[in-house]
Design a protein around this motif. Structure first.
Motif, PDB file in Angstrom:
ATOM      1  N   UNK A 152      19.104 -22.970  14.045  1.00 10.81           N
ATOM      2  CA  UNK A 152      18.543 -23.041  12.692  1.00 10.81           C
ATOM      3  C   UNK A 152      17.468 -24.088  12.431  1.00 10.81           C
ATOM      4  N   UNK A 153      17.888 -25.361  12.282  1.00  6.38           N
ATOM      5  CA  UNK A 153      16.935 -26.374  11.765  1.00  6.38           C
ATOM      6  C   UNK A 153      15.738 -26.501  12.701  1.00  6.38           C
ATOM      7  N   UNK A 154      15.978 -26.406  13.993  1.00  8.95           N
ATOM      8  CA  UNK A 154      14.850 -26.541  14.927  1.00  8.95           C
ATOM      9  C   UNK A 154      13.950 -25.320  14.877  1.00  8.95           C
ATOM     10  N   UNK A 155      14.535 -24.170  14.632  1.00 11.36           N
ATOM     11  CA  UNK A 155      13.708 -22.955  14.523  1.00 11.36           C
ATOM     12  C   UNK A 155      12.895 -23.018  13.227  1.00 11.36           C
ATOM     13  N   UNK A 187      17.338 -14.704  12.979  1.00 10.47           N
ATOM     14  CA  UNK A 187      17.208 -14.253  11.590  1.00 10.47           C
ATOM     15  C   UNK A 187      15.722 -14.199  11.228  1.00 10.47           C
ATOM     16  N   UNK A 188      15.107 -13.032  11.430  1.00  7.88           N
ATOM     17  CA  UNK A 188      13.650 -12.933  11.210  1.00  7.88           C
ATOM     18  C   UNK A 188      13.309 -13.025   9.725  1.00  7.88           C
ATOM     19  N   UNK A 189      14.263 -12.641   8.849  1.00  5.41           N
ATOM     20  CA  UNK A 189      14.018 -12.791   7.401  1.00  5.41           C
ATOM     21  C   UNK A 189      13.874 -14.288   7.056  1.00  5.41           C
ATOM     22  N   UNK A 190      14.760 -15.107   7.667  1.00  4.66           N
ATOM     23  CA  UNK A 190      14.712 -16.573   7.439  1.00  4.66           C
ATOM     24  C   UNK A 190      13.392 -17.125   7.982  1.00  4.66           C
ATOM     25  N   UNK A 191      12.967 -16.588   9.130  1.00  2.00           N
ATOM     26  CA  UNK A 191      11.680 -17.037   9.712  1.00  2.00           C
ATOM     27  C   UNK A 191      10.542 -16.712   8.748  1.00  2.00           C
TER      28      UNK A 191
END
Ligand code: SAM
Length: 236
Positions: free
Chosen positions: A83-86, A115-119
């Motif tokens: 998560x946070x690093x991505x 999670x491409x939506x989060x990206x």
């Protein structure tokens, strides 16, 4: 600056989503008559006036303030991180003008689902903050071998490899200037590339094997360093 997922043209009027109205009204404390800058990723940047009785409800487009910029043809291929690093890597890639974010699964990738939506949400937020008008495409995760087999051999592959001999990166990249169709920057996972993957990569056409210095960088740090070098050497 606000991202709106709607066409932007003279005289246009945009209905605000509930959370956009809340953000403008309650967070930025803006109301009817105030103006903001909006972009949608392909029609440039526009000034818009806020309309609404109790809270911001619509935006009335008044003038284009910046034309749409030509995006760099710069793809970031990276082993997905947690998560946070991505989130950080996506944010920095947007600031550095990456036009495609391509999660690439390798043998030692520790993350299976992306999670491409989060990206996409992080990319929009980064673009709103840094003022870039182009949003990067976000690809679905692909295994490394498939991504390499499908890539256009006219594109320059910049393989960031901590095992690469130290060389002048700007000279290595600059030697390719003017001859390239597009740039693919590849960053491996926290566990690094396997020997088989490294052998496969070293057989790729149009390859620059790039050392980012004598220290082992975290993958998200390496992405920022590599994109900065590439932009410095080849950015248009
Ligand atoms: N194999 C490394 C080790 O021995 O600990 C770990 C890989 S590093 C954490 C993650 C990725 O960042 C690498 O696969 C590479 O793509 C990039 N990277 C890190 N340091 C680098 C350097 N000094 N030069 C080039 N790439 C680097």
């Amino acid at each position: 600056r606000l991202f709106v997922d709607a066409p932007l043209d003279a005289g246009g009027r945009i209905a605000l989503e509930r959370e956009q109205g809340h953000y403008l009204g309650n967070v930025l404390r803006l109301g009817a008559g105030d103006s903001i800058l909006v972009f949608n990723g392909h029609d440039g940047e526009w000034r818009a006036q806020i309309e609404g009785r109790k809270r911001p409800e619509h935006l009335a487009l008044t003038e284009q303030t910046r034309p749409q910029e030509t995006p760099c043809d710069l793809h970031l291929l990276f082993a997905p991180l947690k998560h946070a690093r991505l989130d950080y890597m996506v944010q920095k890639a947007v600031e550095m003008g990456a036009s495609l974010l391509a999660p690439t699964l390798t043998q030692f990738t520790q993350v299976s689902r992306v999670n491409t939506e989060r990206m996409r949400a992080n990319a929009i937020e980064a673009a709103e903050q840094c003022g870039i008008l182009n949003l990067p495409g976000i690809d679905e995760p692909q295994p490394l071998a498939r991504r390499l087999s499908e890539r256009d051999g006219q594109r320059l592959l910049i393989f960031c490899d901590e095992a690469a001999p130290q060389a002048d990166p700007l000279a290595a990249l600059g030697a390719e200037a003017g001859k390239i169709k597009g740039l693919d920057v590849l960053i491996g996972p926290e566990g690094g590339f396997s020997e088989e993957e490294r052998a496969l990569l070293l057989r790729q056409p149009r390859l620059v094997r790039l050392s980012l210095g004598p220290r082992i960088l975290r993958a998200d740090t390496a992405a920022v360093a590599a994109l900065a070098l590439v932009q410095a050497a080849l950015g248009d």
